[in-house]
Write an enzyme that holds these catalytic residues in place. Structure first.
Site, mmCIF file in Angstrom:
data_model
loop_
_atom_site.group_PDB
_atom_site.id
_atom_site.type_symbol
_atom_site.label_atom_id
_atom_site.label_comp_id
_atom_site.label_asym_id
_atom_site.label_seq_id
_atom_site.Cartn_x
_atom_site.Cartn_y
_atom_site.Cartn_z
ATOM 1 N N HIS A 52 -11.374 -4.179 -14.450
ATOM 2 C CA HIS A 52 -11.094 -4.669 -13.101
ATOM 3 C C HIS A 52 -10.520 -6.078 -13.162
ATOM 4 O O HIS A 52 -10.864 -6.880 -14.034
ATOM 5 C CB HIS A 52 -12.367 -4.651 -12.257
ATOM 6 C CG HIS A 52 -12.100 -4.824 -10.792
ATOM 7 N ND1 HIS A 52 -11.843 -6.055 -10.228
ATOM 8 C CD2 HIS A 52 -12.029 -3.926 -9.773
ATOM 9 C CE1 HIS A 52 -11.635 -5.908 -8.928
ATOM 10 N NE2 HIS A 52 -11.731 -4.634 -8.634
ATOM 11 N N LYS A 80 -19.838 -3.001 -6.150
ATOM 12 C CA LYS A 80 -19.647 -4.300 -6.794
ATOM 13 C C LYS A 80 -21.011 -5.000 -6.924
ATOM 14 O O LYS A 80 -21.967 -4.403 -7.409
ATOM 15 C CB LYS A 80 -18.634 -5.148 -6.024
ATOM 16 C CG LYS A 80 -17.224 -4.568 -6.025
ATOM 17 C CD LYS A 80 -16.282 -5.438 -5.231
ATOM 18 C CE LYS A 80 -14.855 -4.916 -5.274
ATOM 19 N NZ LYS A 80 -14.109 -5.498 -6.386
ATOM 20 N N GLU A 91 -3.984 -0.915 -8.507
ATOM 21 C CA GLU A 91 -4.040 -1.868 -7.399
ATOM 22 C C GLU A 91 -3.247 -3.112 -7.787
ATOM 23 O O GLU A 91 -3.534 -3.725 -8.817
ATOM 24 C CB GLU A 91 -5.477 -2.273 -7.071
ATOM 25 C CG GLU A 91 -5.558 -3.293 -5.950
ATOM 26 C CD GLU A 91 -6.976 -3.715 -5.601
ATOM 27 O OE1 GLU A 91 -7.156 -4.307 -4.528
ATOM 28 O OE2 GLU A 91 -7.891 -3.472 -6.406
#
Length: 295
Positions: A138, A39, A208
Site C-alpha cells: 500500500h 486500516k 489506485e
C-alpha cells in the site's frame, strides 16, 4: 534469506485454511471481487460490531442480494489483533448464506515464515488461522515505512508460498505523465513484485493512482479505465490470463462500478466501506450488474 527449517511449510499451512480462492467462475469469466480494509480506524469492538452487522445483512433469507456461486468474492481485511475473531464471526454465519462466503485478509505480513523477526507477522501463521488474502505494498506503507517494490515482491512470494492470494497495491505517483506514463510506471511495479511468482498463481492487483489519494480531485473514470486497459495488455499480466484480477482501490461510492464500465474486476474500499449497510449495497452493485467485469 531462506525460511527457517522449523517452518511447517506451505502444505501444512494451506491445509489448515479454508478452500483456495478460484478466480474464474463456471462461465469461464473472472469472478468479481469486492472488499474493504479497516486500516487502523477501528477499535477491536468496532471491528467485531462491523463484521457482525455485515454477516447479519448477508445472512437474511429476504436479502435482495442474489449471489450465485460464481458471481462475486467478498473479503474483509481487519487489523491483525481482530483477525481470528473476525474469522470466527464469519464461520458462525448460517451454512449456505452469502455471509459464510466472506473471505478474510490481512493488511501486511513478513516475507519469511519463522525466525528471529520480532514484531513481524508470519505468512505461515496467517494461513494457519484461516487468512486467504494479504494486502501488500500500500502507498501508505511505502511512504511511512520506505517499502520498496523489491521488498513487496519478497512478501508476495511469502504469501503465495503459503497458499494465500496477494492483493498488491499499485499506482503511479504523478498525474502529469497521462495514461501512457501511468501504464509504464504501474507495469514497472508489477514486473518487480511478481518476479519469481509462477504464472499459475492467483494474484489480485489493486490499482489506485497515488496522486489522487486524499486529493481534492479523484481520478476520472476514463483515466482509470485507460490505465487498467493498458496494464491488462502488458504481456506480464496478459500471459497470466484469468489468474490475475485487477480491482480499483481508489475513492469509491455507489454508482462507480457501473461508471467504470466493466474494465475492472471489482472494488477495494477504504473508509466508504466502513459503514456495513453501504458496504453491502456496494456488494449488490458489483454482484448484480453495472458492467460485464472480466468478460
Amino acid at each position: 534469506m531462506s525460511a527457517n527449517p522449523t517452518s511447517p511449510g506451505p502444505e501444512a499451512t494451506a491445509a489448515a485454511s479454508t478452500a483456495p480462492v478460484d478466480s474464474s467462475n463456471k462461465r469461464g469469466r473472472r469472478r468479481r471481487l469486492i472488499g474493504v480494509s479497516t486500516k487502523m480506524y477501528f477499535s477491536a469492538s468496532r471491528t467485531e460490531a462491523f463484521t457482525r452487522s455485515v454477516v447479519e445483512l448477508l445472512s437474511s433469507p429476504t436479502d435482495t442480494l442474489t449471489l450465485g456461486d460464481d458471481d462475486v468474492d467478498i473479503f474483509i481485511i481487519p487489523d491483525f489483533v481482530t483477525l481470528t475473531s473476525v474469522i470466527s464471526i464469519i464461520r458462525s454465519a448460517p451454512e449456505g448464506s452469502v455471509a459464510r462466503r466472506i473471505r478474510v485478509g490481512a493488511q501486511d505480513c513478513y516475507s519469511e515464515d519463522f525466525g528471529a523477526y520480532t514484531g513481524e507477522v508470519s505468512p505461515a501463521v496467517l494461513a494457519e488461522v484461516g487468512v486467504e488474502f494479504v494486502e501488500l505494498g500500500h502507498a501508505e506503507r511505502k511512504r511511512l515505512f520506505a517499502e520498496s517494490d523489491g521488498r513487496v515482491g519478497e512478501k508476495v512470494r511469502g504469501v503465495v508460498r503459503n497458499g494465500m492470494v496477494p492483493v498488491i497495491c499499485v499506482g503511479e505517483m504523478r498525474k502529469d505523465g497521462g495514461i501512457e506514463g501511468a501504464v509504464g510506471e504501474v507495469v514497472r511495479q508489477v514486473e518487480v513484485v511478481l518476479k519469481g511468482v509462477g504464472e499459475g498463481e492467483e494474484v489480485v492487483l489493486a490499482y489506485e493512482p497515488v496522486w489522487a489519494i486524499g486529493g481534492r480531485e479523484p481520478a476520472g473514470e476514463e483515466y482509470v479505465e485507460g490505465v487498467v486497459r493498458g496494464l491488462r495488455e502488458w504481456e506480464g499480466v496478459k500471459g497470466r490470463g484469468e489468474r490475475v484480477r485487477v480491482i480499483y482501490g481508489g475513492a469509491a461510492g455507489r454508482g462507480l462500478w457501473e461508471r467504470l464500465g466493466g474494465e475492472v474486476d471489482g472494488l477495494f474500499l477504504g473508509r466508504f466501506g466502513h459503514d456495513a449497510g453501504e458496504f453491502v449495497k456496494l456488494i449488490g452493485e458489483v454482484a448484480g450488474g453495472g458492467g460485464e467485469g472480466g468478460e
